[in-house]
Design a protein around this motif. Structure first.
Motif, mmCIF file in Angstrom:
data_model
loop_
_atom_site.group_PDB
_atom_site.id
_atom_site.type_symbol
_atom_site.label_atom_id
_atom_site.label_comp_id
_atom_site.label_asym_id
_atom_site.label_seq_id
_atom_site.Cartn_x
_atom_site.Cartn_y
_atom_site.Cartn_z
ATOM 1 N N ALA A 7 -6.380 -95.743 30.966
ATOM 2 C CA ALA A 7 -7.104 -94.895 30.026
ATOM 3 C C ALA A 7 -7.738 -93.716 30.750
ATOM 4 O O ALA A 7 -8.217 -93.852 31.874
ATOM 5 C CB ALA A 7 -8.185 -95.708 29.322
ATOM 6 N N VAL A 8 -7.742 -92.582 30.082
ATOM 7 C CA VAL A 8 -8.392 -91.395 30.625
ATOM 8 C C VAL A 8 -9.885 -91.502 30.345
ATOM 9 O O VAL A 8 -10.298 -91.792 29.227
ATOM 10 C CB VAL A 8 -7.819 -90.109 30.000
ATOM 11 C CG1 VAL A 8 -8.582 -88.888 30.491
ATOM 12 C CG2 VAL A 8 -6.333 -89.983 30.311
ATOM 13 N N GLY A 9 -10.673 -91.287 31.372
ATOM 14 C CA GLY A 9 -12.122 -91.328 31.231
ATOM 15 C C GLY A 9 -12.708 -92.605 31.803
ATOM 16 O O GLY A 9 -12.005 -93.584 32.036
ATOM 17 N N ALA A 60 -1.576 -86.699 31.834
ATOM 18 C CA ALA A 60 -0.296 -87.390 31.641
ATOM 19 C C ALA A 60 0.371 -87.683 32.978
ATOM 20 O O ALA A 60 0.931 -88.770 33.180
ATOM 21 C CB ALA A 60 0.630 -86.555 30.757
ATOM 22 N N ALA A 61 0.312 -86.732 33.889
ATOM 23 C CA ALA A 61 0.906 -86.950 35.214
ATOM 24 C C ALA A 61 0.210 -88.110 35.922
ATOM 25 O O ALA A 61 0.863 -88.946 36.557
ATOM 26 C CB ALA A 61 0.820 -85.674 36.044
ATOM 27 N N ALA A 62 -1.107 -88.184 35.794
ATOM 28 C CA ALA A 62 -1.850 -89.283 36.422
ATOM 29 C C ALA A 62 -1.525 -90.615 35.751
ATOM 30 O O ALA A 62 -1.338 -91.633 36.430
ATOM 31 C CB ALA A 62 -3.348 -89.002 36.361
ATOM 32 N N LEU A 63 -1.440 -90.632 34.426
ATOM 33 C CA LEU A 63 -1.096 -91.864 33.709
ATOM 34 C C LEU A 63 0.305 -92.346 34.093
ATOM 35 O O LEU A 63 0.527 -93.546 34.276
ATOM 36 C CB LEU A 63 -1.168 -91.644 32.193
ATOM 37 C CG LEU A 63 -2.553 -91.480 31.582
ATOM 38 C CD1 LEU A 63 -2.451 -90.968 30.146
ATOM 39 C CD2 LEU A 63 -3.328 -92.790 31.629
ATOM 40 N N THR A 107 -1.459 -96.999 27.279
ATOM 41 C CA THR A 107 -2.205 -95.784 27.614
ATOM 42 C C THR A 107 -3.104 -95.339 26.471
ATOM 43 O O THR A 107 -2.757 -95.485 25.295
ATOM 44 C CB THR A 107 -1.262 -94.617 27.969
ATOM 45 O OG1 THR A 107 -0.423 -94.338 26.847
ATOM 46 C CG2 THR A 107 -0.414 -94.935 29.176
ATOM 47 N N ILE A 108 -4.239 -94.788 26.874
ATOM 48 C CA ILE A 108 -5.182 -94.174 25.940
ATOM 49 C C ILE A 108 -5.553 -92.827 26.541
ATOM 50 O O ILE A 108 -5.981 -92.757 27.697
ATOM 51 C CB ILE A 108 -6.445 -95.040 25.759
ATOM 52 C CG1 ILE A 108 -6.072 -96.427 25.229
ATOM 53 C CG2 ILE A 108 -7.440 -94.348 24.828
ATOM 54 C CD1 ILE A 108 -7.222 -97.413 25.250
ATOM 55 N N ILE A 118 3.926 -88.088 27.355
ATOM 56 C CA ILE A 118 3.614 -89.520 27.267
ATOM 57 C C ILE A 118 4.134 -90.074 25.947
ATOM 58 O O ILE A 118 4.762 -91.136 25.906
ATOM 59 C CB ILE A 118 2.095 -89.772 27.405
ATOM 60 C CG1 ILE A 118 1.617 -89.412 28.809
ATOM 61 C CG2 ILE A 118 1.736 -91.211 27.045
ATOM 62 C CD1 ILE A 118 2.085 -90.348 29.901
ATOM 63 N N ARG A 119 3.889 -89.362 24.868
ATOM 64 C CA ARG A 119 4.365 -89.837 23.562
ATOM 65 C C ARG A 119 5.887 -89.939 23.539
ATOM 66 O O ARG A 119 6.442 -90.873 22.964
ATOM 67 C CB ARG A 119 3.856 -88.925 22.446
ATOM 68 C CG ARG A 119 2.349 -89.019 22.240
ATOM 69 C CD ARG A 119 1.889 -88.331 20.959
ATOM 70 N NE ARG A 119 2.369 -86.969 20.815
ATOM 71 C CZ ARG A 119 1.754 -85.895 21.302
ATOM 72 N NH1 ARG A 119 0.623 -86.025 21.977
ATOM 73 N NH2 ARG A 119 2.253 -84.694 21.118
#
Length: 164
Positions: A7-9, A60-63, A107-108, A118-119
């Motif tokens: 998750a981002v954040g 997105a690159a990090a995820l 992923t969030i 990502i989608r």
């Protein structure tokens, strides 16, 4: 199959963080006996780029670094399906495990949402409905659904299904 919530954040200390940890721990413990050796909760720093599309692309690159080759990507996004029940999700999780997929990465996105990349890569895009929910609550709900899926696969009474 490894289970990863990316998750981002960052969740601040408080009830959401405690609940997220509780469901992650429960999923990790139950999952070991079901072919899921680990359940990780990964926090991706929010991008500091000036423009929203650039922030989404950086995030997105990090995820994407958490998705191994052959892994399954599931995304929670406001445009996702809200009609997939817990039993159906559990069936999909079992199918991916039985197909020897190496990881399930849920992923969030951050405040700006998920990048289209990502989608596009996601095998399943889910939503908790049309309402906008706090990010921390979405993380708790996603981890709870992973745990619930595992309880369904284990025949555990946590999930009792529909009353007949």
């Amino acid at each position: 199959m490894r289970l990863i919530l990316a998750a981002v954040g960052r969740l601040k200390a408080g009830p959401e963080r405690e609940l997220a940890s509780r469901y992650r721990d429960r999923a990790a413990q139950l999952g070991r006996g079901l072919g899921f050796p680990s359940c990780d909760n990964v926090e991706i720093p929010e991008s500091r780029a000036r423009r929203a599309p650039d922030r989404c692309a950086e995030e997105a690159a990090a995820l994407a670094t958490y998705l191994p080759s052959g892994g399954v990507l599931v995304a929670y996004d406001e445009r996702g399906r809200a009609d997939l029940g817990s039993e159906a999700l559990a069936e999909r999780v079992a199918g991916w495990r039985d197909a020897a997929r190496p990881a399930l990465v849920v992923t969030i996105g951050g405040p700006d949402g998920l990048d289209a990349s990502i989608r596009t890569r996601a095998e399943l895009i889910l939503s908790f409905g049309a309402a906008t929910l706090p990010h921390g609550l979405v993380r708790v709900l996603a981890l709870e659904q992973l745990y619930r899926s595992l309880t369904i696969l284990a025949g555990h009474p946590y999930h009792r299904g529909e009353a007949g």
